[in-house]
Motif scaffolding. Structure first.
Motif, PDB file in Angstrom:
ATOM      1  N   ALA A 144      61.266  42.703  25.170  1.00 36.21           N
ATOM      2  CA  ALA A 144      62.098  41.624  24.640  1.00 36.21           C
ATOM      3  C   ALA A 144      62.882  42.095  23.421  1.00 36.21           C
ATOM      4  O   ALA A 144      64.086  41.818  23.284  1.00 36.21           O
ATOM      5  N   GLY A 145      62.202  42.820  22.538  1.00 36.19           N
ATOM      6  CA  GLY A 145      62.867  43.295  21.328  1.00 36.19           C
ATOM      7  C   GLY A 145      64.028  44.216  21.609  1.00 36.19           C
ATOM      8  O   GLY A 145      65.055  44.185  20.899  1.00 36.19           O
ATOM      9  N   MET A 146      63.926  45.045  22.646  1.00 38.04           N
ATOM     10  CA  MET A 146      65.019  45.956  23.021  1.00 38.04           C
ATOM     11  C   MET A 146      66.308  45.202  23.308  1.00 38.04           C
ATOM     12  O   MET A 146      67.410  45.724  23.095  1.00 38.04           O
ATOM     13  N   HIS A 147      66.184  43.974  23.789  1.00 44.28           N
ATOM     14  CA  HIS A 147      67.362  43.224  24.238  1.00 44.28           C
ATOM     15  C   HIS A 147      67.682  42.032  23.335  1.00 44.28           C
ATOM     16  O   HIS A 147      68.472  41.160  23.711  1.00 44.28           O
ATOM     17  N   GLY A 148      67.058  42.004  22.167  1.00 40.81           N
ATOM     18  CA  GLY A 148      67.365  40.947  21.218  1.00 40.81           C
ATOM     19  C   GLY A 148      66.751  39.612  21.544  1.00 40.81           C
ATOM     20  O   GLY A 148      67.168  38.575  21.015  1.00 40.81           O
ATOM     21  N   ALA A 149      65.743  39.611  22.403  1.00 37.47           N
ATOM     22  CA  ALA A 149      65.057  38.369  22.772  1.00 37.47           C
ATOM     23  C   ALA A 149      63.701  38.302  22.081  1.00 37.47           C
ATOM     24  O   ALA A 149      63.263  39.241  21.408  1.00 37.47           O
ATOM     25  N   LYS A 150      63.038  37.172  22.240  1.00 42.85           N
ATOM     26  CA  LYS A 150      61.677  36.995  21.765  1.00 42.85           C
ATOM     27  C   LYS A 150      60.786  36.682  22.966  1.00 42.85           C
ATOM     28  O   LYS A 150      61.242  36.107  23.962  1.00 42.85           O
ATOM     29  N   ALA A 151      59.504  37.044  22.855  1.00 39.30           N
ATOM     30  CA  ALA A 151      58.581  36.753  23.954  1.00 39.30           C
ATOM     31  C   ALA A 151      57.197  36.465  23.403  1.00 39.30           C
ATOM     32  O   ALA A 151      56.756  37.084  22.435  1.00 39.30           O
ATOM     33  N   SER A 152      56.533  35.509  24.013  1.00 36.38           N
ATOM     34  CA  SER A 152      55.151  35.184  23.639  1.00 36.38           C
ATOM     35  C   SER A 152      54.256  35.310  24.860  1.00 36.38           C
ATOM     36  O   SER A 152      54.712  35.185  26.005  1.00 36.38           O
ATOM     37  N   TYR A 153      52.985  35.558  24.598  1.00 42.18           N
ATOM     38  CA  TYR A 153      51.997  35.807  25.657  1.00 42.18           C
ATOM     39  C   TYR A 153      50.760  34.970  25.357  1.00 42.18           C
ATOM     40  O   TYR A 153      50.198  35.053  24.265  1.00 42.18           O
ATOM     41  N   GLU A 154      50.364  34.134  26.309  1.00 48.22           N
ATOM     42  CA  GLU A 154      49.227  33.248  26.093  1.00 48.22           C
ATOM     43  C   GLU A 154      48.301  33.301  27.302  1.00 48.22           C
ATOM     44  O   GLU A 154      48.740  33.118  28.441  1.00 48.22           O
ATOM     45  N   ILE A 155      47.021  33.538  27.051  1.00 56.26           N
ATOM     46  CA  ILE A 155      46.010  33.500  28.114  1.00 56.26           C
ATOM     47  C   ILE A 155      45.524  32.063  28.238  1.00 56.26           C
ATOM     48  O   ILE A 155      44.995  31.486  27.290  1.00 56.26           O
ATOM     49  N   THR A 156      45.742  31.472  29.397  1.00 53.59           N
ATOM     50  CA  THR A 156      45.375  30.070  29.598  1.00 53.59           C
ATOM     51  C   THR A 156      44.037  29.894  30.303  1.00 53.59           C
ATOM     52  O   THR A 156      43.486  28.792  30.330  1.00 53.59           O
ATOM     53  N   GLN A 157      43.536  30.951  30.907  1.00 48.96           N
ATOM     54  CA  GLN A 157      42.242  30.898  31.577  1.00 48.96           C
ATOM     55  C   GLN A 157      41.716  32.319  31.682  1.00 48.96           C
ATOM     56  O   GLN A 157      42.485  33.247  31.960  1.00 48.96           O
ATOM     57  N   HIS A 158      40.414  32.519  31.467  1.00 48.04           N
ATOM     58  CA  HIS A 158      39.895  33.878  31.617  1.00 48.04           C
ATOM     59  C   HIS A 158      38.439  33.846  32.063  1.00 48.04           C
ATOM     60  O   HIS A 158      37.688  32.921  31.749  1.00 48.04           O
ATOM     61  N   TYR A 159      38.074  34.866  32.832  1.00 46.14           N
ATOM     62  CA  TYR A 159      36.688  35.091  33.247  1.00 46.14           C
ATOM     63  C   TYR A 159      36.313  36.530  32.913  1.00 46.14           C
ATOM     64  O   TYR A 159      37.146  37.435  32.985  1.00 46.14           O
ATOM     65  N   ASP A 160      35.052  36.730  32.578  1.00 54.16           N
ATOM     66  CA  ASP A 160      34.537  38.086  32.383  1.00 54.16           C
ATOM     67  C   ASP A 160      34.193  38.710  33.736  1.00 54.16           C
ATOM     68  O   ASP A 160      34.259  38.056  34.784  1.00 54.16           O
ATOM     69  N   VAL A 161      33.796  39.985  33.704  1.00 52.78           N
ATOM     70  CA  VAL A 161      33.305  40.652  34.905  1.00 52.78           C
ATOM     71  C   VAL A 161      31.951  40.056  35.280  1.00 52.78           C
ATOM     72  O   VAL A 161      31.080  39.861  34.429  1.00 52.78           O
ATOM     73  N   THR A 162      31.785  39.725  36.559  1.00 52.73           N
ATOM     74  CA  THR A 162      30.474  39.318  37.064  1.00 52.73           C
ATOM     75  C   THR A 162      29.728  40.591  37.438  1.00 52.73           C
ATOM     76  O   THR A 162      30.129  41.296  38.369  1.00 52.73           O
ATOM     77  N   GLU A 163      28.679  40.891  36.695  1.00 51.52           N
ATOM     78  CA  GLU A 163      28.029  42.198  36.821  1.00 51.52           C
ATOM     79  C   GLU A 163      26.538  42.034  37.074  1.00 51.52           C
ATOM     80  O   GLU A 163      25.841  41.323  36.354  1.00 51.52           O
ATOM     81  N   ASN A 164      26.061  42.703  38.118  1.00 53.59           N
ATOM     82  CA  ASN A 164      24.645  42.682  38.455  1.00 53.59           C
ATOM     83  C   ASN A 164      23.891  43.751  37.670  1.00 53.59           C
ATOM     84  O   ASN A 164      24.266  44.927  37.686  1.00 53.59           O
ATOM     85  N   HIS A 165      22.830  43.324  37.011  1.00 53.15           N
ATOM     86  CA  HIS A 165      21.977  44.231  36.239  1.00 53.15           C
ATOM     87  C   HIS A 165      20.980  44.902  37.187  1.00 53.15           C
ATOM     88  O   HIS A 165      20.481  44.274  38.130  1.00 53.15           O
ATOM     89  N   PRO A 166      20.632  46.173  36.959  1.00 50.43           N
ATOM     90  CA  PRO A 166      19.755  46.886  37.899  1.00 50.43           C
ATOM     91  C   PRO A 166      18.419  46.206  38.159  1.00 50.43           C
ATOM     92  O   PRO A 166      17.970  46.134  39.312  1.00 50.43           O
ATOM     93  N   THR A 167      17.762  45.691  37.117  1.00 46.57           N
ATOM     94  CA  THR A 167      16.407  45.152  37.302  1.00 46.57           C
ATOM     95  C   THR A 167      16.378  43.907  38.176  1.00 46.57           C
ATOM     96  O   THR A 167      15.694  43.887  39.210  1.00 46.57           O
ATOM     97  N   PRO A 168      17.095  42.830  37.838  1.00 48.07           N
ATOM     98  CA  PRO A 168      17.040  41.661  38.714  1.00 48.07           C
ATOM     99  C   PRO A 168      17.669  41.905  40.082  1.00 48.07           C
ATOM    100  O   PRO A 168      17.262  41.284  41.075  1.00 48.07           O
ATOM    101  N   THR A 169      18.635  42.824  40.155  1.00 45.47           N
ATOM    102  CA  THR A 169      19.261  43.114  41.443  1.00 45.47           C
ATOM    103  C   THR A 169      18.277  43.808  42.373  1.00 45.47           C
ATOM    104  O   THR A 169      18.210  43.497  43.576  1.00 45.47           O
ATOM    105  N   LYS A 170      17.503  44.729  41.851  1.00 40.67           N
ATOM    106  CA  LYS A 170      16.472  45.403  42.649  1.00 40.67           C
ATOM    107  C   LYS A 170      15.458  44.389  43.175  1.00 40.67           C
ATOM    108  O   LYS A 170      15.071  44.417  44.351  1.00 40.67           O
ATOM    109  N   VAL A 171      15.060  43.466  42.319  1.00 40.11           N
ATOM    110  CA  VAL A 171      14.109  42.432  42.730  1.00 40.11           C
ATOM    111  C   VAL A 171      14.746  41.516  43.774  1.00 40.11           C
ATOM    112  O   VAL A 171      14.134  41.208  44.807  1.00 40.11           O
ATOM    113  N   GLY A 172      15.972  41.069  43.512  1.00 38.24           N
ATOM    114  CA  GLY A 172      16.653  40.185  44.453  1.00 38.24           C
ATOM    115  C   GLY A 172      16.853  40.830  45.811  1.00 38.24           C
ATOM    116  O   GLY A 172      16.741  40.165  46.856  1.00 38.24           O
TER     117      GLY A 172
END
Length: 390
Positions: A282-310
């Protein structure tokens, strides 16, 4: 355990159908929460209401062992159901096209079993709202994130959750080591330029459409040239809104999109690169720009211990041949916040009716094989018991 769960089959299916016929969107699950709480009270439990706005949490302990959290989501989707089922949604444009009704029913079945079992430890039953979205929450928290913020995971040693998958053959389970589903953002970019006559004096304006186009092109370099080929990432722009006349230089364009990654580190880097690219372009062309995260999720990650049991429990319940490893996918799930807070396992249960009658999650005709629900109940209950043994 399978025998005990099968004895509850009619109960589990009945609960699922009641919820299915009366779906509620996220942070509006009032009747669903009341139904859940009523069933828990029948077991002698004292459920907490209005946790994370409309969630329900109950706990019981039978000794000083580990505390295991079992989680189900309750919200529906803004989709008109087209299944034609006799218990189809009675609410226009709202349906359980993701199967959260089944998740809630399976967890209530597991509560029935565990209340009668002998063990050394505790069970925390978590019925979570608003998994699908943050539904304009002022803090932009989905139900899972809000529950973590409200300390629902405090004191928990392991967390266990399950998602039905109507495209996976019935009776199969996938328990993947490490990342299961991606971190995901939904974002909005606003490009601000300056209007002018597009034919008479374009040099007097700053073309927000042109700048937005450059931003879109430059964003594609993030994954192509900034993320290792051995890593996974996505940056997609889904909507463009801007301009109001064919002969006027647009002074504003709004872009909406999503970005995803299979590690928290890659996700943080992608976010940083998006911010840098839009500001500098935006700055290269004389404009302005904004960035907003409206929704987010983390990585769903399986841990070794409960995953082995499951996985061991799934083999016992379903047979070794029924266990598959689908690998991580770029979908998102807000059990991720709990899985980032405590060691967790997130299982996928196949509920395909037949290959010919099979619709994906979020499809208006999505349906599932209800015969599989007792297996999910058995897996939740037995995995919790095995985790208590250490």
């Amino acid at each position: 355990m399978k025998t005990k769960a099968l004895a509850l089959k009619d109960y589990i299916i009945d609960i699922r159908r009641k919820i299915h016929a009366n779906p509620e969107l996220g942070y509006q699950e009032y009747e669903t929460a009341n139904l859940v709480a009523g069933e828990l009270r029948k077991l002698g439990l004292e459920p907490q209401m209005e946790v994370a706005k409309t969630g329900v949490v109950a706990e019981f302990r039978k000794g000083a062992g580990p505390l295991i959290a079992l989680r189900a989501d309750m919200d529906a989707l803004p989709i008109q159901e087209a299944t034609g089922l006799p218990f189809a949604s009675q609410i226009p444009n709202v349906s359980h096209a993701c199967g959260h009704d089944a998740h809630t029913a399976m967890l209530l079945g597991a509560a029935q079993i565990l209340k009668e079992e002998e063990f050394e430890g505790g069970i925390r039953l978590i019925f979570q709202p608003a998994e699908e979205n943050n539904y304009d929450d002022p803090d932009r928290f989905s139900g899972g994130e809000r529950m973590v913020k409200e300390n629902v995971m405090e004191g928990v040693d392991y967390a266990v959750a399950l998602h039905q998958v109507p495209m996976m053959p019935s009776g199969m389970m996938s328990l993947t080591d490490g990342p299961v589903m991606a971190a995901a953002d939904v974002f909005t970019i606003v490009v601000e330029g300056r209007a002018s006559h597009g034919g008479l004096s374009p040099e007097m304006g700053v073309d927000a459409v042109y700048v937005a186009a450059q931003i879109i092109n430059n964003l594609q370099a993030i994954v192509a040239r900034n993320i290792s080929p051995t890593e996974s990432g996505v940056v997609s722009i889904g909507t463009i809104e801007g301009g109001f006349a064919p002969n006027v230089i647009a002074d504003k364009v709004v872009l909406r999109g999503t970005c995803r990654a299979l590690s928290q580190e890659s996700m943080a880097y992608i976010r940083e690169r998006i911010q840098t690219i839009i500001q500098q372009t935006a700055g290269m062309h004389g404009a302005k720009a904004s960035y907003e995260i409206t929704q987010h999720y983390d990585v769903t990650e399986n841990h070794p211990t409960p995953t082995k049991v499951g996985r061991a429990v799934a083999k016992e319940l379903l047979g070794e041949q029924a266990i598959i490893a689908l690998g991580p996918n770029m979908g998102a799930e807000d059990f991720s916040f709990m899985a980032q807070a405590v060691p967790s396992v997130f299982g996928l249960l196949g509920t395909q009716i037949t290959p010919e009658v099979s619709y994906s999650l979020h499809h208006p005709r999505m349906n599932l094989n209800e015969d599989m629900l007792p297996l999910g109940t058995a897996w939740l209950a037995q995995t919790a018991l095995e985790l208590m043994k250490g």
